[in-house]
Enzyme design. Structure first.
Site, PDB file in Angstrom:
ATOM      1  N   SER A  64      -3.822  -3.229  -3.925  1.00  0.00           N
ATOM      2  CA  SER A  64      -3.050  -2.764  -2.771  1.00  0.00           C
ATOM      3  C   SER A  64      -2.341  -3.947  -2.135  1.00  0.00           C
ATOM      4  CB  SER A  64      -3.979  -2.116  -1.747  1.00  0.00           C
ATOM      5  OG  SER A  64      -3.298  -2.019  -0.515  1.00  0.00           O
ATOM      6  N   HIS A 107      -0.503  -0.465  -5.844  1.00  0.00           N
ATOM      7  CA  HIS A 107      -0.725   0.509  -4.771  1.00  0.00           C
ATOM      8  C   HIS A 107       0.050   0.073  -3.527  1.00  0.00           C
ATOM      9  CE1 HIS A 107      -3.127   3.667  -2.791  1.00  0.00           C
ATOM     10  NE2 HIS A 107      -3.210   2.848  -1.762  1.00  0.00           N
ATOM     11  N   ASP A 133       0.932   0.986   0.383  1.00  0.00           N
ATOM     12  CA  ASP A 133       0.466   1.748   1.542  1.00  0.00           C
ATOM     13  C   ASP A 133       1.563   1.917   2.575  1.00  0.00           C
ATOM     14  OD1 ASP A 133      -2.350   2.299   0.981  1.00  0.00           O
ATOM     15  OD2 ASP A 133      -2.565   0.119   0.953  1.00  0.00           O
ATOM     16  N   MET A 192       2.573   3.476   6.111  1.00  0.00           N
ATOM     17  CA  MET A 192       1.955   3.975   7.351  1.00  0.00           C
ATOM     18  C   MET A 192       3.026   4.119   8.427  1.00  0.00           C
ATOM     19  SD  MET A 192      -1.478   1.650   7.439  1.00  0.00           S
ATOM     20  CE  MET A 192      -2.424   1.292   5.956  1.00  0.00           C
ATOM     21  N   HIS A 213       1.171   5.488  -1.535  1.00  0.00           N
ATOM     22  CA  HIS A 213       0.217   6.240  -0.719  1.00  0.00           C
ATOM     23  C   HIS A 213       0.856   6.484   0.640  1.00  0.00           C
ATOM     24  CE1 HIS A 213      -4.071   6.048   1.310  1.00  0.00           C
ATOM     25  NE2 HIS A 213      -3.499   7.228   1.441  1.00  0.00           N
ATOM     26  N   MET A 264       0.767   7.587   4.102  1.00  0.00           N
ATOM     27  CA  MET A 264      -0.048   7.909   5.280  1.00  0.00           C
ATOM     28  C   MET A 264       0.913   8.188   6.425  1.00  0.00           C
ATOM     29  SD  MET A 264      -2.925   5.006   4.610  1.00  0.00           S
ATOM     30  CE  MET A 264      -1.832   4.124   3.484  1.00  0.00           C
ATOM     31  N   MET A 303     -10.409   8.832   0.071  1.00  0.00           N
ATOM     32  CA  MET A 303     -10.461   7.648   0.937  1.00  0.00           C
ATOM     33  C   MET A 303     -11.927   7.277   1.186  1.00  0.00           C
ATOM     34  SD  MET A 303      -7.387   6.686   1.514  1.00  0.00           S
ATOM     35  CE  MET A 303      -7.912   5.322   2.579  1.00  0.00           C
ATOM     36  N   GLY A 320      -9.382  -4.129   4.612  1.00  0.00           N
ATOM     37  CA  GLY A 320     -10.524  -4.956   4.979  1.00  0.00           C
ATOM     38  C   GLY A 320     -11.656  -4.244   5.689  1.00  0.00           C
ATOM     39  N   ASP A 335     -10.118   4.561  -2.567  1.00  0.00           N
ATOM     40  CA  ASP A 335      -9.323   3.583  -1.816  1.00  0.00           C
ATOM     41  C   ASP A 335     -10.058   3.203  -0.536  1.00  0.00           C
ATOM     42  OD1 ASP A 335      -7.312   2.108  -0.610  1.00  0.00           O
ATOM     43  OD2 ASP A 335      -5.908   3.780  -0.419  1.00  0.00           O
ATOM     44  N   GLY A 380     -12.407  -0.556   0.792  1.00  0.00           N
ATOM     45  CA  GLY A 380     -13.685  -1.248   0.648  1.00  0.00           C
ATOM     46  C   GLY A 380     -14.159  -1.391  -0.795  1.00  0.00           C
ATOM     47  N   GLY A 396      -7.549  -3.966  -2.058  1.00  0.00           N
ATOM     48  CA  GLY A 396      -6.639  -4.852  -1.349  1.00  0.00           C
ATOM     49  C   GLY A 396      -7.258  -6.210  -1.103  1.00  0.00           C
TER      50      GLY A 396
HETATM   51  C1  DX5 Z   1      -6.161   1.795   3.897  1.00  0.00           C
HETATM   52  C2  DX5 Z   1      -5.265   1.698   2.680  1.00  0.00           C
HETATM   53  C3  DX5 Z   1      -5.871   0.934   1.572  1.00  0.00           C
HETATM   54  C4  DX5 Z   1      -6.135  -0.511   1.889  1.00  0.00           C
HETATM   55  C5  DX5 Z   1      -7.389  -0.897   1.184  1.00  0.00           C
HETATM   56  O1  DX5 Z   1      -5.596   2.644   4.825  1.00  0.00           O
HETATM   57  O2  DX5 Z   1      -4.965   2.994   2.189  1.00  0.00           O
HETATM   58  O3  DX5 Z   1      -5.098   1.047   0.377  1.00  0.00           O
HETATM   59  O4  DX5 Z   1      -5.127  -1.383   1.508  1.00  0.00           O
HETATM   60  O5  DX5 Z   1      -7.736  -2.175   1.562  1.00  0.00           O
HETATM   61  P1  DX5 Z   1      -9.164  -2.791   1.221  1.00  0.00           P
HETATM   62  O6  DX5 Z   1      -9.297  -2.807  -0.288  1.00  0.00           O
HETATM   63  O7  DX5 Z   1      -9.099  -4.146   1.819  1.00  0.00           O
HETATM   64  O8  DX5 Z   1     -10.204  -1.894   1.844  1.00  0.00           O
HETATM   65 ZN    ZN Z   2      -4.011   3.142   0.162  1.00  0.00          ZN
END
Ligand code: DX5
Ligand code: ZN
Length: 240
Positions: free
Chosen positions: A10, A35, A37, A39, A68, A70, A139, A147, A177, A179, A199
């Protein structure tokens, strides 16, 4: 198991001042998807990027761009992201009252269609469309930020979504996706996930991107969880 695991770094965790290089390094490291993201500051509290950045990423890699969304009312932007070069368009079930129609729209744009589920959304939200989707994204954190700590209780949901897909003979990819790192990867794979988004574990480690991707892949493909993970646990423990 037996099915290959795909790793989708990500870019949310990458240095936005040098995204092109980060993506090229991820590709060289053997990543399967990139990936992305998106938002909007409404569906989730954070704001990230739009079609212009996807267009720039398109020039920087030949890997599929796993976008993705969001964002609220994602159908307004599907064409823009498809034209920018997205390969997968994943919408959140929570944002789509006409989810089946939205999936049709994504397919009509020539993209693979994904549906994401927030931690609080049950698998039944996708039970009627598992054969219309190419990807189901569970998710494992609440969307909005990188993070965050993996929510252990989501393992049970991954298993239930896996069962739902198998029961319907759906070939949709099961993606997780949030952690995901070498510690949690064996658990999500054992639960039935086949595409792992990561990520921080790719871009925020002391290792190189190549080493980080290899470590997640090694853990996902070779390690088995020693003990079942209890729901609600913040930290996961397993034996190699
Ligand atoms: C969270 C995103 C993830 C995020 C994951 O809203 O959809 O794709 O980047 O990041 P890590 O791998 O650090 O949890
Ligand atoms: Zn994502």
């Amino acid at each position: 198991m037996g099915t290959a695991i795909k790793i989708a770094p990500s870019i949310l965790a990458a240095d936005f001042a040098r995204l092109g290089q980060a993506v090229a390094e991820a590709e060289a490291a053997g990543a399967d998807y990139i990936h992305v993201d998106v938002m909007d500051g409404h569906f989730v509290p954070n704001i990230t990027l739009g079609p212009l950045v996807v267009q720039a990423l398109r020039r920087a890699t030949s890997l599929p761009l796993d976008v993705h969304l969001m964002i609220e009312a994602p159908e307004r932007y599907l064409a823009a992201f498809a034209q920018a070069g997205a390969n997968h368009l994943t919408v959140h079930a929570e944002t789509c009252p006409h989810l089946h129609r939205t999936l049709q729209q994504i397919h009509a744009l020539g993209c693979r269609a994904g549906v994401a589920l927030n931690p609080s959304t049950p698998p039944v939200a996708v039970s009627e469309i598992v054969n219309d989707a190419d990807l189901i994204l569970v998710m494992t954190v609440n969307p909005g930020f990188g993070g965050q700590t993996f929510i252990a209780g989501m393992l049970d949901k991954v298993q239930r979504v896996r069962a739902l897909l198998d029961e319907h003979g759906s070939a949709a990819e099961l993606e997780v996706d949030g952690g995901i790192d070498p510690e949690t990867a064996p658990y999500v794979v054992a639960a039935g996930a086949r595409v792992l988004v990561a990520g921080s574990a790719v871009f925020h480690t002391r290792e190189s991107i190549a080493e980080a991707v290899a470590a997640i892949r090694r853990a996902a493909e070779t390690k088995r969880p020693a003990a079942p993970l209890r729901a609600g646990l913040g930290v996961v423990e397993y034996g190699a």
